[in-house]
Design a protein around this motif. Structure first.
Motif: not given
Length: 163
Positions: A98-107, A112-118, A139-143
């Motif tokens: 999985l890839d996690v990206s963005g402004r983490i500290l700003d929440r 993403e998984y393989d370029g698809e948003l989770l 919907e098939d993601a593991d919350p």
């Protein structure tokens, strides 16, 4: 599925509930005090442990490890070359990532998984200042896994800022 997380700095012994968009308690983040490493458990409302979260003790880079039922589930660490935005890699036990990206500290970030948003993590939709939302898109993601990833990534980013 949308979850509301009351933003607080994670520390030893911190416990807090994560609610769904109807205000029902869905997950308890149970901080474990008096441990050598940062450790939490993500529990359901009945107290069953869904995911264990702990910091890996001996690692060159800060690393969080997720376990389910005592078995490895994922390993989370910051990508080496990410200058402008926070990027974290989540290596799952099955070999996928999985890839996690963005402004983490700003929440304000995405998982993403393989370029698809989770999942999208954001404060934008909320009026309460110390709350951010985790919007699970698929919907098939593991919350439980996604919530555990979010908790770990925020913890790693805050720890890096302190150092």
């Amino acid at each position: 599925m949308r979850f509301l997380v009351y933003d607080r700095l994670l520390g030893f012994g911190d416990d807090y509930w994560i609610e769904d968009d109807r205000g029902s308690k869905v997950f308890l983040v149970d901080g474990k005090a008096l441990r050598l490493r940062d450790t939490w458990e993500l529990k359901d409302p009945q107290g069953r442990v869904l995911v264990g979260l702990h910091q890996k003790m001996l690692a060159l880079r800060d690393t969080m490890v997720l376990q389910r039922g005592g078995e490895p589930l994922a390993r989370i660490r910051r990508k080496r070359l990410s200058l402008l935005r926070n990027h974290y890699r989540v290596s799952l036990a099955d070999g996928s990532e999985l890839d996690v990206s963005g402004r983490i500290l700003d929440r304000e970030f995405a998982v993403e998984y393989d370029g698809e948003l989770l999942a999208v993590i954001s404060r934008r939709w909320l009026t309460v200042r110390d709350t951010y939302g985790v919007d699970v898109v698929r919907e098939d993601a593991d919350p439980a896994l996604l919530i555990a990833v979010v908790v770990c990534v925020i913890h790693l980013a805050e720890k890096e800022r302190e150092d």
